[in-house]
Design an enzyme around this catalytic site. Structure first.
Site, PDB file in Angstrom:
ATOM      1  N   LYS A   1       1.298  -1.078   0.251  1.00  0.00           N
ATOM      2  CA  LYS A   1       0.224  -0.067  -0.224  1.00  0.00           C
ATOM      3  C   LYS A   1       0.868   0.867  -0.001  1.00  0.00           C
ATOM      4  O   LYS A   1       1.124   1.459   0.804  1.00  0.00           O
ATOM      5  CB  LYS A   1      -1.306   0.265   1.203  1.00  0.00           C
ATOM      6  CG  LYS A   1      -1.681   1.201   1.268  1.00  0.00           C
ATOM      7  CD  LYS A   1      -2.584   1.394   2.396  1.00  0.00           C
ATOM      8  CE  LYS A   1      -2.578   2.558   2.954  1.00  0.00           C
ATOM      9  NZ  LYS A   1      -4.081   2.373   4.424  1.00  0.00           N
TER      10      LYS A   1
ATOM     11  N   ASP B   1      -2.972  10.110   3.486  1.00  0.00           N
ATOM     12  CA  ASP B   1      -3.981   9.877   3.704  1.00  0.00           C
ATOM     13  C   ASP B   1      -4.825  10.807   4.503  1.00  0.00           C
ATOM     14  O   ASP B   1      -4.567  11.440   5.739  1.00  0.00           O
ATOM     15  CB  ASP B   1      -4.179   8.187   3.918  1.00  0.00           C
ATOM     16  CG  ASP B   1      -5.749   7.837   4.490  1.00  0.00           C
ATOM     17  OD1 ASP B   1      -6.299   8.754   3.796  1.00  0.00           O
ATOM     18  OD2 ASP B   1      -5.876   7.515   5.318  1.00  0.00           O
TER      19      ASP B   1
ATOM     20  N   LYS C   1     -10.570  12.817   7.725  1.00  0.00           N
ATOM     21  CA  LYS C   1      -9.881  12.743   8.952  1.00  0.00           C
ATOM     22  C   LYS C   1      -9.829  13.695  10.337  1.00  0.00           C
ATOM     23  O   LYS C   1      -9.689  14.733   9.524  1.00  0.00           O
ATOM     24  CB  LYS C   1      -8.292  11.948   9.020  1.00  0.00           C
ATOM     25  CG  LYS C   1      -7.925  10.432   8.317  1.00  0.00           C
ATOM     26  CD  LYS C   1      -7.085   9.897   8.487  1.00  0.00           C
ATOM     27  CE  LYS C   1      -6.723   9.162   7.703  1.00  0.00           C
ATOM     28  NZ  LYS C   1      -7.213   8.224   8.497  1.00  0.00           N
TER      29      LYS C   1
ATOM     30  N   ASP D   1       0.817   6.657   5.277  1.00  0.00           N
ATOM     31  CA  ASP D   1       0.527   4.800   5.272  1.00  0.00           C
ATOM     32  C   ASP D   1       0.994   4.704   3.543  1.00  0.00           C
ATOM     33  O   ASP D   1       0.504   3.612   2.922  1.00  0.00           O
ATOM     34  CB  ASP D   1      -0.473   6.400   4.717  1.00  0.00           C
ATOM     35  CG  ASP D   1      -1.976   5.228   4.702  1.00  0.00           C
ATOM     36  OD1 ASP D   1      -1.847   4.502   5.513  1.00  0.00           O
ATOM     37  OD2 ASP D   1      -2.922   5.171   4.405  1.00  0.00           O
TER      38      ASP D   1
ATOM     39  N   ASP E   1     -12.276   7.142   3.701  1.00  0.00           N
ATOM     40  CA  ASP E   1     -10.706   6.765   5.019  1.00  0.00           C
ATOM     41  C   ASP E   1     -10.152   5.146   4.481  1.00  0.00           C
ATOM     42  O   ASP E   1      -9.586   5.078   4.368  1.00  0.00           O
ATOM     43  CB  ASP E   1     -11.176   8.186   5.573  1.00  0.00           C
ATOM     44  CG  ASP E   1      -9.871   7.793   6.416  1.00  0.00           C
ATOM     45  OD1 ASP E   1      -8.647   7.562   5.695  1.00  0.00           O
ATOM     46  OD2 ASP E   1     -10.036   7.293   7.448  1.00  0.00           O
TER      47      ASP E   1
ATOM     48  N   GLU F   1      -9.137   4.301   2.269  1.00  0.00           N
ATOM     49  CA  GLU F   1      -9.327   3.740   0.772  1.00  0.00           C
ATOM     50  C   GLU F   1      -7.592   2.410   0.678  1.00  0.00           C
ATOM     51  O   GLU F   1      -7.639   2.348  -1.231  1.00  0.00           O
ATOM     52  CB  GLU F   1      -8.562   5.102   1.029  1.00  0.00           C
ATOM     53  CG  GLU F   1      -6.819   5.380   1.084  1.00  0.00           C
ATOM     54  CD  GLU F   1      -6.732   5.367   2.642  1.00  0.00           C
ATOM     55  OE1 GLU F   1      -7.871   5.598   2.801  1.00  0.00           O
ATOM     56  OE2 GLU F   1      -5.275   5.158   2.947  1.00  0.00           O
TER      57      GLU F   1
ATOM     58  N   ARG G   1      -7.987  -0.538   0.722  1.00  0.00           N
ATOM     59  CA  ARG G   1      -8.022  -2.375   0.246  1.00  0.00           C
ATOM     60  C   ARG G   1      -8.559  -1.160  -0.747  1.00  0.00           C
ATOM     61  O   ARG G   1      -8.591  -2.541  -2.232  1.00  0.00           O
ATOM     62  CB  ARG G   1      -9.517  -2.219   1.080  1.00  0.00           C
ATOM     63  CG  ARG G   1     -10.628  -1.522   1.310  1.00  0.00           C
ATOM     64  CD  ARG G   1     -11.437  -1.571   2.709  1.00  0.00           C
ATOM     65  NE  ARG G   1     -10.919  -1.113   3.776  1.00  0.00           N
ATOM     66  CZ  ARG G   1     -11.588  -1.325   4.992  1.00  0.00           C
ATOM     67  NH1 ARG G   1     -12.679  -1.904   5.146  1.00  0.00           N
ATOM     68  NH2 ARG G   1     -10.987  -0.260   6.109  1.00  0.00           N
TER      69      ARG G   1
HETATM   70  N1  BES Z   1      -4.089   4.716   7.161  1.00  0.00           N
HETATM   71  C1  BES Z   1      -5.518   3.900   7.728  1.00  0.00           C
HETATM   72  C2  BES Z   1      -5.426   3.933   8.865  1.00  0.00           C
HETATM   73  C3  BES Z   1      -4.221   3.911  10.042  1.00  0.00           C
HETATM   74  C4  BES Z   1      -5.292   4.998  10.840  1.00  0.00           C
HETATM   75  C5  BES Z   1      -2.911   3.695   9.944  1.00  0.00           C
HETATM   76  C6  BES Z   1      -4.664   5.314  12.185  1.00  0.00           C
HETATM   77  C7  BES Z   1      -2.098   3.916  10.974  1.00  0.00           C
HETATM   78  C8  BES Z   1      -2.783   4.794  12.084  1.00  0.00           C
HETATM   79  C9  BES Z   1      -6.289   3.785   6.672  1.00  0.00           C
HETATM   80  O1  BES Z   1      -6.642   4.475   5.365  1.00  0.00           O
HETATM   81  C10 BES Z   1      -8.024   4.564   7.270  1.00  0.00           C
HETATM   82  O2  BES Z   1      -8.090   5.311   7.408  1.00  0.00           O
HETATM   83  N2  BES Z   1      -8.754   3.419   7.790  1.00  0.00           N
HETATM   84  C11 BES Z   1      -9.378   3.321   8.365  1.00  0.00           C
HETATM   85  C12 BES Z   1     -10.864   2.737   8.355  1.00  0.00           C
HETATM   86  C13 BES Z   1     -12.270   3.031   8.634  1.00  0.00           C
HETATM   87  C14 BES Z   1     -13.332   3.887   7.617  1.00  0.00           C
HETATM   88  C15 BES Z   1     -13.537   1.627   7.570  1.00  0.00           C
HETATM   89  C16 BES Z   1      -9.580   3.216  10.187  1.00  0.00           C
HETATM   90  O3  BES Z   1      -8.806   2.354  10.226  1.00  0.00           O
HETATM   91  O4  BES Z   1     -10.335   4.096  10.621  1.00  0.00           O
HETATM   92 ZN    ZN Z   2      -4.887   4.433   4.707  1.00  0.00          ZN
HETATM   93 MN    MN Z   3      -7.610   6.097   5.046  1.00  0.00          MN
END
Ligand code: BES
Ligand code: ZN
Ligand code: MN
Length: 493
Positions: A264, A269, A276, A287, A346, A348, A350
């Site tokens: 990834k 992000d 966010k 990210d 968010d 994204e 996947r």
């Molecule tokens: N890059 C983030 C995941 C992340 C968050 C990694 C904090 C490390 C620290 C990912 O893209 C994301 O935002 N995931 C969301 C998914 C949710 C919207 C289902 C998350 O984990 O909040």
């Molecule tokens: Zn992300």
């Molecule tokens: Mn995200």
């Protein structure tokens, strides 16, 4: 860093800036006794007075000793156990490196012949020391006017036989260490420098450096032709063009099926329209640490000249909100033909990975591992100590867990049961891109599993492991260690 092996018959004649001895309270090892008597019982005296207790990784630096050829001596405590755990060994070696480096030593010699690590061969110790000294020399320099001074240590000698197997272990450790440093550097770079194009150019540089590596980069037009509309939905709101980077390493026979790594590479992000919150958003420059681990691993694999074929695929994009950005409720068609309702922009990672995973199928892979800072839920579940490991093949998962332990870069097996799949149901597409508040790291993996049915696949969620926050903010280079150890084992090393 110059790392060499040298057999040692007599500890009193070792020529070095600083001799490092790993000792217990009773000085039970012969080399400890020999060193002690050469310096007139000084170590015994120090222990008797209570100035050194021999506790695990306790250090006592003696900048002036007489009776030894080495002008300086560092004694490091071994603790009370005859055999060490892997992590104990790391603590001892890191203590030795840190203490001699703060003292400004340029050349150190570490005596290892009285050290046993449970279930590990001596080559494991050599590899480990070479890796730890190499990663100790990592400095972030790109955007600071006065970077931290370089590691003082320039030469490390390990007391041991200068055999092919031992040299190979040292070389592997140094190569993996360099790979980890590459991953750290890419991770630590800010999002305005480390863009998808930057990841592409760093990957191309790898192709120029090694004959065994060739790199191709797909632009958005090519990705659209391939039908990668899920990946492209993530890049819709940004001015930075997305890139699909393919790094091919050929070290095996032509017909050998490759091991594929998919990273990834979200270079920043923001969350997109599902923006966010502001706190710690800067950390979303990390990210792309999955992508960074792919570059670092390919570099180490090429450096080690492993006899197998490896393909690295990086899905590189920036996730930004704008008038052209993807909106919650939008439906896109992935390269696999499956449609996705994007309920949260968010989620994204996947979306970029699913198309890269479909693309990976083209290589008829022996195995596919994707590496992603995928979910905050994984950080909640496991913290920073373990990567979350999901797989459609339990034997494959077990193998990766084992290699992770060997590399001191551990993962933990998480469930990928069908029971979780219906959390992704959508009324308007084949699936939604989020699965609700429960088991967020599992439903993210479930989403990916719908694109990986044709091959042996594992997913590493490194959201917690890839970087440290707080005062010591910085990338860790994980899971380059695990990936290299796994690939080296596949190559028969
Ligand atoms: N890059 C983030 C995941 C992340 C968050 C990694 C904090 C490390 C620290 C990912 O893209 C994301 O935002 N995931 C969301 C998914 C949710 C919207 C289902 C998350 O984990 O909040
Ligand atoms: Zn992300
Ligand atoms: Mn995200």
């Amino acid at each position: 860093m110059q790392i060499s092996l040298k057999p040692c018959k007599d500890v009193t004649t070792v020529s070095t800036d600083c001799l490092v001895l790993i000792v217990d309270h009773a000085l039970s090892a012969d080399i400890a006794k020999a060193a002690d008597s050469a310096c007139g019982g000084a170590i015994t005296e120090i222990i008797k007075r209570g100035d050194f207790k021999g506790k695990l990784a306790e250090t006592l630096y003696l900048p002036a000793v007489s009776g030894l050829k080495a002008p300086r001596l560092l004694i490091v405590g071994k603790g009370d156990n005859a055999d060490l755990k892997d992590s104990d060994f790391d603590k001892i070696i890191n203590a030795a490196i840190n203490t001699t480096a703060s003292a400004g030593c340029k050349d150190i010699s570490i005596m290892l012949d009285n050290i046993n690590v449970t279930d590990r061969k001596i080559t494991w110790q050599y590899q480990r020391v070479a890796q730890l000294i190499t990663t100790s020399s990592y400095r972030y320099t790109a955007t600071v006017s006065k970077p931290k001074p370089a590691l003082s240590i320039r030469r490390l000698t390990l007391q041991g036989a200068n055999t092919d197997a031992n040299r190979q272990a040292v070389h592997a450790g140094a190569s993996i260490g360099k790979g980890i440093n590459i991953a750290c550097d890419l991770g630590d770079l800010p999002g305005n420098i480390c863009t998808p194009n930057y990841l592409a150019s760093e990957s191309r540089a790898l192709g120029r450096k090694y004959d065994s590596v060739s790199v191709s980069v797909l632009d958005e037009k090519k990705m659209a032709e391939l039908g990668m509309h899920s990946l492209l939905s993530v890049t819709a709101g940004t001015d930075q063009p997305a890139r699909l980077i393919v790094i091919e390493y050929k070290g095996g026979k032509k017909a050998d099926k490759p091991h594929v790594l998919v990273g990834k590479g979200v270079t920043f992000d923001t969350g997109g329209i599902s923006l966010k919150p502001g706190a710690k958003m800067d950390e979303m420059k990390y990210d792309m640490c999955g992508a960074a681990s792919v570059v670092g691993t390919l570099s180490a694999v090429a450096e080690m000249d492993l006899k197998l074929n490896v393909v690295g695929i990086i899905a590189a994009a920036e996730n930004m909100p704008s008038g052209s950005a993807t909106k919650p409720g939008d439906v896109v068609t992935s390269m696999s033909g499956q449609t996705i309702e994007i309920l949260n922009t968010d989620a994204e990672g996947r979306l970029v990975l699913c198309d890269a995973l479909t693309y990976a199928g083209k290589f008829k892979p022996a195995s596919v591992i994707d590496i992603a800072t995928l979910t905050g839920a994984c950080v909640v579940a496991l913290g920073k100590h373990a990567a979350g490991l999901f797989s459609n093949d339990d034997d494959f998962a077990a193998e990766l867990l084992e290699q992770g332990k060997l590399a001191q870069d551990r993962a933990w097996h998480m469930p990928l049961w069908d029971d979780y799949q219906n959390q992704l149901d959508s009324n308007f597409a084949d699936m939604a891109n989020i699965g609700g508040p429960e088991a967020g790291s599992v439903t993210a993996a479930c989403f990916l599993s719908r694109f990986t049915k044709d091959y042996r696949w594992a997913h590493l969620d490194i959201a917690g492991a890839a970087w440290n926050g707080g005062g010591n903010k910085g990338a860790t280079g994980r899971p380059v260690g695990l990936l290299c150890q796994y690939l080296a084992s596949k190559a028969g090393n």
